[in-house]
Every structure is written in C-alpha cells, then in structure tokens.
Design an enzyme around this catalytic site. Structure first.
Site, PDB file in Angstrom:
ATOM      1  N   TYR A   2       4.913  -1.479  22.456  1.00 45.34           N
ATOM      2  CA  TYR A   2       4.867  -1.551  23.788  1.00 45.34           C
ATOM      3  C   TYR A   2       6.450  -0.981  24.615  1.00 45.34           C
ATOM      4  O   TYR A   2       6.578  -1.710  25.724  1.00 45.34           O
ATOM      5  CB  TYR A   2       4.560  -2.876  24.519  1.00 45.34           C
ATOM      6  CG  TYR A   2       2.665  -2.877  24.096  1.00 45.34           C
ATOM      7  CD1 TYR A   2       1.965  -2.240  23.419  1.00 45.34           C
ATOM      8  CD2 TYR A   2       1.970  -4.232  24.109  1.00 45.34           C
ATOM      9  CE1 TYR A   2       0.432  -1.711  23.726  1.00 45.34           C
ATOM     10  CE2 TYR A   2       0.673  -4.455  24.012  1.00 45.34           C
ATOM     11  CZ  TYR A   2       0.322  -2.803  23.680  1.00 45.34           C
ATOM     12  OH  TYR A   2      -0.892  -3.189  23.415  1.00 45.34           O
TER      13      TYR A   2
ATOM     14  N   LYS B 288       1.081  -5.109   9.024  1.00 48.44           N
ATOM     15  CA  LYS B 288       0.181  -4.146   8.078  1.00 48.44           C
ATOM     16  C   LYS B 288       1.872  -3.604   7.464  1.00 48.44           C
ATOM     17  O   LYS B 288       1.748  -1.952   7.540  1.00 48.44           O
ATOM     18  CB  LYS B 288      -0.176  -2.921   9.447  1.00 48.44           C
ATOM     19  CG  LYS B 288      -0.989  -1.684   8.553  1.00 48.44           C
ATOM     20  CD  LYS B 288      -2.689  -2.802   7.871  1.00 48.44           C
ATOM     21  CE  LYS B 288      -3.112  -1.771   7.309  1.00 48.44           C
ATOM     22  NZ  LYS B 288      -4.171  -1.561   6.757  1.00 48.44           N
TER      23      LYS B 288
ATOM     24  N   ASP C  75      -5.810  -6.274   9.744  1.00 51.93           N
ATOM     25  CA  ASP C  75      -7.319  -5.407   9.525  1.00 51.93           C
ATOM     26  C   ASP C  75      -7.927  -6.545   9.352  1.00 51.93           C
ATOM     27  O   ASP C  75      -9.450  -6.827   9.431  1.00 51.93           O
ATOM     28  CB  ASP C  75      -7.734  -3.994   8.995  1.00 51.93           C
ATOM     29  CG  ASP C  75      -6.782  -3.572   7.863  1.00 51.93           C
ATOM     30  OD1 ASP C  75      -6.068  -4.977   7.679  1.00 51.93           O
ATOM     31  OD2 ASP C  75      -6.691  -2.689   6.698  1.00 51.93           O
TER      32      ASP C  75
ATOM     33  N   ASP D 152      -2.600  -8.524  20.899  1.00 55.03           N
ATOM     34  CA  ASP D 152      -3.024  -8.368  22.490  1.00 55.03           C
ATOM     35  C   ASP D 152      -4.413  -7.501  22.154  1.00 55.03           C
ATOM     36  O   ASP D 152      -5.420  -8.189  22.923  1.00 55.03           O
ATOM     37  CB  ASP D 152      -2.690  -6.764  22.693  1.00 55.03           C
ATOM     38  CG  ASP D 152      -3.144  -6.204  24.257  1.00 55.03           C
ATOM     39  OD1 ASP D 152      -3.582  -6.573  24.723  1.00 55.03           O
ATOM     40  OD2 ASP D 152      -2.805  -5.318  24.963  1.00 55.03           O
TER      41      ASP D 152
ATOM     42  N   ASP E  35      -7.654 -10.983  22.017  1.00 54.96           N
ATOM     43  CA  ASP E  35      -9.022  -9.907  22.714  1.00 54.96           C
ATOM     44  C   ASP E  35     -10.519 -10.902  22.218  1.00 54.96           C
ATOM     45  O   ASP E  35     -11.253 -10.775  22.647  1.00 54.96           O
ATOM     46  CB  ASP E  35      -8.661  -9.281  23.498  1.00 54.96           C
ATOM     47  CG  ASP E  35      -8.485  -8.745  25.227  1.00 54.96           C
ATOM     48  OD1 ASP E  35      -6.988  -9.561  24.818  1.00 54.96           O
ATOM     49  OD2 ASP E  35      -8.313  -7.541  25.177  1.00 54.96           O
TER      50      ASP E  35
HETATM   51 MG    MG Z   1      -4.960  -7.397  26.738  1.00 53.74          MG
END
Ligand code: MG
Ligand code: NAI
Length: 333
Positions: free
Chosen positions: A125, A173, A206, A230, A234
């Site tokens: 990001y 990862k 994962d 992120d 969620d």
């Molecule tokens: Mg989000």
C-alpha cells in the site's frame, strides 16, 4: 475531569449516520468532551476540491483523538486519492489495531478474544505503482522497512504485555517473499527475546487464514504487514458478526484516528439500517486511548447488553433502525 478535544469526520454514505449516533452516545457519558467536525471524502472533494482538505488535517492534528465514519471511492477521477490511506501516511498512523471478541449473539462464534495489529503505512500500500509494456505489465512495489517493522512489532508486544495477553503470533510469508517478509520476520525474532514473559510464534499467512476459521480461540495478538493485516482482520470480523461490529484504531505518535472497518455502504445510506455498533465500539477504543477506562467500559457493557437482548439492526438479525439501536444503548447508560 480532563477535557478531551474530539474531531468527528463523518465522510460519505452511512458515515454521517453512524458518526451522529456516536456523538449522541458520547454526550451521555460522564466526560468533558469538546467536539469539532471536519470534511473528508468524495463529498469534501465535490465541495472543496480535495478529499482531504488541509483544514481537516490540522483539525485532526490539534484534536486529542479523531472518530472517522467512512468515505466513498468515486470511479476513475484523475488525481483523486484515498483520503484514509493518505491520512495514515501523512500523520504516520503506523499501527492499525483491530480487536475481535466474541459477541453475545448467534452469528458470533464463542471463545474469541484476539487483536490484529496491522502495520499501516507501507507494504503493497506504499503507492509505488507503474505500468510498462503499453499497459500490459503492472507493478506495485512491496516495501518493508526496518523502521516501520520495529515500530509495529514493538507496539504489538507492548500491547500484549499491557493487556494481559500471553502470546504474539507474527504472520508473514517469508518462505516465498524472502526479502520483504524475511526482514519483517528477522526483526520480530530480534525483538521477541526482549519480552521474556510473552510467547512468540510465527505463522505463514495462508495457514493463519485457515487457522482463523478452524480454531480462532488459539489467537491472542496477531502482528503482521499491511496487506495481510487488512485481509485477516476482515476475515476475523466475520467470526463475530461481520462489518457491522468490526472496529479499529489508527495510532501514531502524534495523532489517533478511530473508525469502523466498514465502508460507506451506499446502498444502505438514508435507509436507517446501518449498524452503529462498529462505530460505537471504535469510540470505546478511542476512550481507552484517552485513558477514560471507566466510561469506555460503561459504553462497552451497554453495547453488549443491547446485542444480548437482540435490540439490533438487520445485519445482526434484529429489526431496529440505526437510531433505535442508539436509543437502546443510551437507555442502558
Ligand atoms: Mg479493508
Ligand atoms: P462496505 O463496507 O461499505 O459494505 C460491504 C457490505 O457490508 C455491504 O453489504 C454493506 O451493506 C454492509 N455493511 C457495511 N457497513 C454496514 C453497517 N454499518 N451496518 C450494516 N451493514 C453494513 O464496502 P463496499 O460495499 O465494498 O464499499 C462501499 C464504498 O465504501 C466504496 O466506495 C469503498 O471504496 C468504500 N470503502 C471505504 C472504507 C473506509 O472509508 N474506510 C473502507 C471500505 C470501503
């Protein structure tokens, strides 16, 4: 009583509706609060030419804490930027805290008490993107720095120690992303021994996504990079009732912005159906940040009681309006 200056940023869509409920509830608590309001989002862009006007930034800087609703991303306006991502980067709100606890209703799984501590300023990001080969090859850079990684990993361990958690799970990862995740992982391994009372474990992202569904009760503090945090937060929110109850705080050393995890839900706007609880729990987190633990706890208990009694909006299986949920909570205060 300490006075706290609170900046409210309603934003777009259901943002103004849920922020209005939070303002109503905060005024009922035994607190000395001064409110100021700022413009943000697509509405601000249409009115003032920027989704994040300079005046809004200075209001956030001079407030003790900010409560933000949500913004709408308009389709394809050249030069338009995401005000919330810009805000996190401009004010160096380096830590995104996303707590997730079991709630007293049937859509929530039991035994969950975890917090995702997400790095909030870099990774994929960072905004370093380009296209090559006449638009047929697209590149977004994943940037991980020692400085930001140290800050977020320390924040996670400090928070774990202060909140009575025993374990910090470092999610990465590094088996594939050897450089970026490898650096994040190495820094975690450096910092962990400085907290002898906390257990550190590592988990690949994962595996973590899978384990969150299989056995969420195993997690306490999860610390990870921006994109993974992120997605995992969620995912975690769905274990306890979804976006209508998912709350968060963006914490920096000079400012803090608290917000529901959900967006502006344009389809719900104006229908009085938006669940205000995500924003009210964001306000609880804000009060804790302001060291107002007693009033934070009062508000949390009132929200829990309202959920337990089923006095909730449609997304949690109830039939109350946004305003009626707020009234039910105010009655319990
Ligand atoms: Mg989000
Ligand atoms: P969204 O979070 O707005 O909605 C996703 C789903 O959750 C929808 O079905 C919506 O009705 C439901 N929902 C969201 N909040 C709810 C609430 N308080 N009560 C009950 N149901 C709720 O995400 P979506 O639809 O992907 O995006 C809508 C707009 O919001 C877009 O313009 C997007 O860019 C923006 N957005 C803004 C964010 C922010 O301001 N931090 C975060 C995510 C999206």
């Amino acid at each position: 009583m300490t006075n706290h200056r609170i900046c409210l940023l309603p934003g777009d869509g259901i943002g103004p509706e849920v922020i209005k409920q939070a303002a109503r509830v905060l005024q009922v608590l035994k607190l000395d609060l001064t409110f100021e309001q700022g413009e943000i989002g697509f509405g601000a862009y249409q009115k003032l030419g920027s989704p994040l006007p300079e005046e809004t930034l200075s209001k956030i800087r001079s407030a003790d804490a900010t409560l933000f609703g949500a913004v709408t991303t308009p389709p394809n306006i050249p030069g338009y930027f995401s005000p919330i991502i810009r805000l996190r980067q401009t004010l160096d709100l380096y830590a995104n805290l996303r707590p997730c606890q079991s709630l007293p209703h049937s859509a929530s799984r039991p035994g969950i008490n975890l917090i995702v501590v997400r790095e909030n300023t870099e990774d994929l990001y960072s905004g370093v993107e380009r296209v090559e080969d006449n638009g047929n090859r697209a590149i977004s850079e994943m940037i991980i720095t020692r400085k930001a990684s140290e800050k977020i990993i320390r924040k996670a361990f400090d928070l774990a120690a202060a909140s009575g958690y025993k374990k910090v799970t470092v999610v990465h990862k590094a088996n594939v992303l050897r450089e970026t995740c490898g650096l994040f992982r190495r820094i975690a391994l450096e910092i962990a021994p400085q907290y002898p009372n906390l257990q550190m474990e590592e988990m690949l992202v994962d595996t973590c996504a899978m384990e969150l569904v299989r056995d969420p009760g195993q997690f306490e503090v999860i610390v990870t990079t921006n994109l993974f945090g992120d997605i995992l937060s969620d995912e975690a929110s769905m274990l306890v009732g979804g976006l209508g109850v998912a709350y968060s705080g963006n914490i920096g050393s000079e400012a803090a912005v608290f917000e529901p995890v959900h967006g502006s839900a344009p389809k719900l706007a104006g229908l009085h159906k938006a669940n205000p609880i995500a924003t009210l729990l964001s306000a609880v987190l804000m009060l804790e940040y302001l060291d107002e633990f007693e009033q934070a706890n009062r508000l949390r208990q009132a929200v829990m009681e309202t959920i337990r009694l089923g006095q909730v909006t449609e997304d949690l299986g109830g039939n109350l309006s946004t305003e009626q949920v707020t009234e039910s909570i105010i009655n319990k205060l």
